[in-house]
Motif scaffolding. Sequence first.
Motif, PDB file in Angstrom:
ATOM      1  N   GLY A 197       1.033  -1.112   0.045  1.00 41.01           N
ATOM      2  CA  GLY A 197      -0.096  -0.012   0.020  1.00 41.01           C
ATOM      3  C   GLY A 197       0.957   1.298  -0.060  1.00 41.01           C
ATOM      4  O   GLY A 197       1.924   0.989  -0.075  1.00 41.01           O
ATOM      5  N   SER A 224      -5.650   6.137   0.237  1.00 38.82           N
ATOM      6  CA  SER A 224      -6.289   5.046  -0.198  1.00 38.82           C
ATOM      7  C   SER A 224      -6.090   5.216  -1.785  1.00 38.82           C
ATOM      8  O   SER A 224      -6.726   4.320  -2.489  1.00 38.82           O
ATOM      9  CB  SER A 224      -7.773   5.113   0.202  1.00 38.82           C
ATOM     10  OG  SER A 224      -8.504   6.661  -0.171  1.00 38.82           O
ATOM     11  N   THR A 225      -5.669   6.382  -2.353  1.00 38.81           N
ATOM     12  CA  THR A 225      -5.477   6.612  -3.760  1.00 38.81           C
ATOM     13  C   THR A 225      -3.992   7.034  -4.112  1.00 38.81           C
ATOM     14  O   THR A 225      -3.297   7.661  -3.265  1.00 38.81           O
ATOM     15  CB  THR A 225      -6.414   7.487  -4.258  1.00 38.81           C
ATOM     16  OG1 THR A 225      -6.312   8.714  -3.738  1.00 38.81           O
ATOM     17  CG2 THR A 225      -7.920   6.903  -4.252  1.00 38.81           C
ATOM     18  N   PRO A 226      -3.644   6.752  -5.143  1.00 41.34           N
ATOM     19  CA  PRO A 226      -2.431   7.191  -5.631  1.00 41.34           C
ATOM     20  C   PRO A 226      -1.751   8.582  -5.594  1.00 41.34           C
ATOM     21  O   PRO A 226      -2.813   9.543  -6.058  1.00 41.34           O
ATOM     22  CB  PRO A 226      -2.054   6.825  -7.081  1.00 41.34           C
ATOM     23  CG  PRO A 226      -3.238   5.762  -7.231  1.00 41.34           C
ATOM     24  CD  PRO A 226      -4.184   6.074  -6.436  1.00 41.34           C
ATOM     25  N   ASP A 286       3.709   7.679  -4.661  1.00 42.04           N
ATOM     26  CA  ASP A 286       3.328   6.253  -5.214  1.00 42.04           C
ATOM     27  C   ASP A 286       3.607   6.374  -6.823  1.00 42.04           C
ATOM     28  O   ASP A 286       3.762   5.084  -7.494  1.00 42.04           O
ATOM     29  CB  ASP A 286       1.736   5.919  -5.139  1.00 42.04           C
ATOM     30  CG  ASP A 286       1.381   5.967  -3.512  1.00 42.04           C
ATOM     31  OD1 ASP A 286       1.852   5.316  -2.948  1.00 42.04           O
ATOM     32  OD2 ASP A 286       0.627   6.852  -3.534  1.00 42.04           O
ATOM     33  N   LEU A 299      -1.107   1.221  -6.628  1.00 41.56           N
ATOM     34  CA  LEU A 299      -2.441   1.153  -6.378  1.00 41.56           C
ATOM     35  C   LEU A 299      -3.054   1.332  -7.630  1.00 41.56           C
ATOM     36  O   LEU A 299      -4.518   1.130  -7.469  1.00 41.56           O
ATOM     37  CB  LEU A 299      -2.882   2.392  -5.376  1.00 41.56           C
ATOM     38  CG  LEU A 299      -2.129   2.603  -4.164  1.00 41.56           C
ATOM     39  CD1 LEU A 299      -2.401   3.807  -3.468  1.00 41.56           C
ATOM     40  CD2 LEU A 299      -2.757   1.331  -3.403  1.00 41.56           C
ATOM     41  N   TYR A 329       0.757  -1.592 -12.330  1.00 40.96           N
ATOM     42  CA  TYR A 329       1.967  -1.539 -11.721  1.00 40.96           C
ATOM     43  C   TYR A 329       3.201  -1.461 -12.468  1.00 40.96           C
ATOM     44  O   TYR A 329       3.391  -2.666 -12.990  1.00 40.96           O
ATOM     45  CB  TYR A 329       1.994  -2.350 -10.394  1.00 40.96           C
ATOM     46  CG  TYR A 329       3.178  -2.047  -9.546  1.00 40.96           C
ATOM     47  CD1 TYR A 329       3.623  -0.574  -9.336  1.00 40.96           C
ATOM     48  CD2 TYR A 329       4.237  -2.865  -8.827  1.00 40.96           C
ATOM     49  CE1 TYR A 329       4.867  -0.292  -8.604  1.00 40.96           C
ATOM     50  CE2 TYR A 329       5.086  -2.965  -8.335  1.00 40.96           C
ATOM     51  CZ  TYR A 329       5.725  -1.385  -8.021  1.00 40.96           C
ATOM     52  OH  TYR A 329       6.778  -1.013  -7.173  1.00 40.96           O
TER      53      TYR A 329
END
Length: 621
Positions: free
Chosen positions: A37, A67-69, A149, A274, A278
């Motif tokens: 994560g 919770s998000t990139p 991220d 995320l 990836y």
Amino acid sequence: MSVPHPVVAAVTQRITERSARTRAAYLRRVEAAATEGPVRAGLGCSNLAHGFAGCGGQDKVTVKESSTPNVAIVSAYNDLLSAHQPMNEYPAWIKDAARAAGGVAMFAGGVPAMCDGITQGRTGMELSLFSREVIAMATGVALAHDMFDATLLLGVCDKIVPGLLIGALSFGQLPAILVPAGPMASGLSNGEKAHVRQLYAEGRATREDLLASESKSYHSPGTCTFYGTANSNQLVVEVMGLHLPGATFVPPGTPLRKALTEAAGRRAVEISALGPEYTPLARVVDEKSVVNGVVALLATGGSTNHTLHLVAIAAAAGIQLSWDDFADLSAVVPLLARIYPNGQADINHFVAAGGVQFLIGTLLDAGLLHADVTTVDGPGLDRYRREPVLDAGELVWRAGPSTSSDLDVLRPVAEPFAPDGGLRMLSGNLGRAVIKVSAVAPQDRVVQAPARVFTSQQEFEDAYRTGELDRDVVIVLRQQGPAANGMPELHGLTPQLGSLMSRGHKIALVTDGRMSGASGKIPAAIHCTPEAAHGGPIAKIHDGDLIRLDAVSGTIEVLADLGDRIPADHTVSDEEWTGTGRELFAALRKAVGPADTGASVFGPGYDCPETADEEGLELTA
């Protein structure tokens, strides 16, 4: 899919075998840094609060929830460099695009960006190569907050793209996309510009004439249109799969340029850990993509600076690339483009003739590029045959040109301008050096003449003005290596050297400095190593020694016995190496390595922990 050319396959295999331990150690470090994560989820509350305190609206909520990139924007924007000025607007576009894709983008940090055109021939040029290391470190600082991220790297020119990439490779678990700005519109032709420069060097044009000419050449935002290091950077990294397909040479200030920049923001969200695809940077920059970058450089007669930069970039990924690899690939990669200084066309003419899409296609069909690579756009280099267009305002990709529209500028592998890439390694009793012969006439590729030794550009210019060099001569300009004075570019000497050659003299240059992407018709043995500051053979040359530069056989020799000679010591002391900020870089001058390992202060990058096994690792989401 074409079978890889046997030499391309063999060079790639030996790089892989040579790099087995160091590449595995690099991938082990990257694997250890990867998390399932967002890494920011593990930060302490105070740490995380500092990280989103400056955000507003929904961005703050999104970053807080982890919770998000969250995409880092690292930019080399400034108003001084025409190539980077268009990037002023990019962060806002990217932030909007990332939000639309379900992520967040934050301006993580700026990096310095020097213009070698402005500092050429000035003491500021002695900081130019070291600025690559500063940019890499600044990129590291920006990404060290453990808040991100994925990364978008905004840069174009000379040391900037290599520096951004070296820095990002230390965070190879993060996806990274390079975002360009595109070239300025064509102005005064490069041939006319060069002619006025030579007239000025000969005293047959005024400063006003010269300034008017230069102003017509460099006249608007965007990259300079000759095929120097900046445009070589852009082409090479696209072929390495680090740009979105076709993004490289789209002009600034156009709807398509904006659309591609926004698409990079969306794509960074998609390829984060995320997202659904990836794609960490460590997976994109591997042995095959590095070889693809070298092949693209050779096929287009690109900047000699990349014999330093690609070695340093590869080392940052644990890959051991050598000058011998360049030489062996150059022997089989044909020259397919004629872009100034290797021809009269500029980069916009190259694009019009078929550009990167045609180049990649013909090289892939001939097996000279690895097709089975990972790119920021997805698996396989075939997708880079496509070109971006706007269809009813929407960005789409369509099949790129399969034929060249101008065979004077761009050719297929079956009809090359030359059978080899024009970049050769020289060796002999003067050590090793690089020479670019793609713009050197065949009759000028072997020069044997007496040496005239200088230790500064000013000394050379003084001798030129007094007529002392109006003869066959090999100019030896030493104490220009990375440990001596930062290895400045020396292409400011080109008008004078060209003037001497135009008088019918045999002229060559031998130096431990650089000549950059502007290397042209003068045979120049550059990056000579070991350099004079380290007591290399170039420090033992005397005025009048016969030097033979043979780019055909690949040799560089002084026809004298150097065995009993003591190297001349003209090394500039730290006390003397001051002004224009040079004293701030003294530690880098002490730490820098030799040219053939990338002239890097980070070391060759090969001394990795012995605990690394020799099996390659593969990052997974």
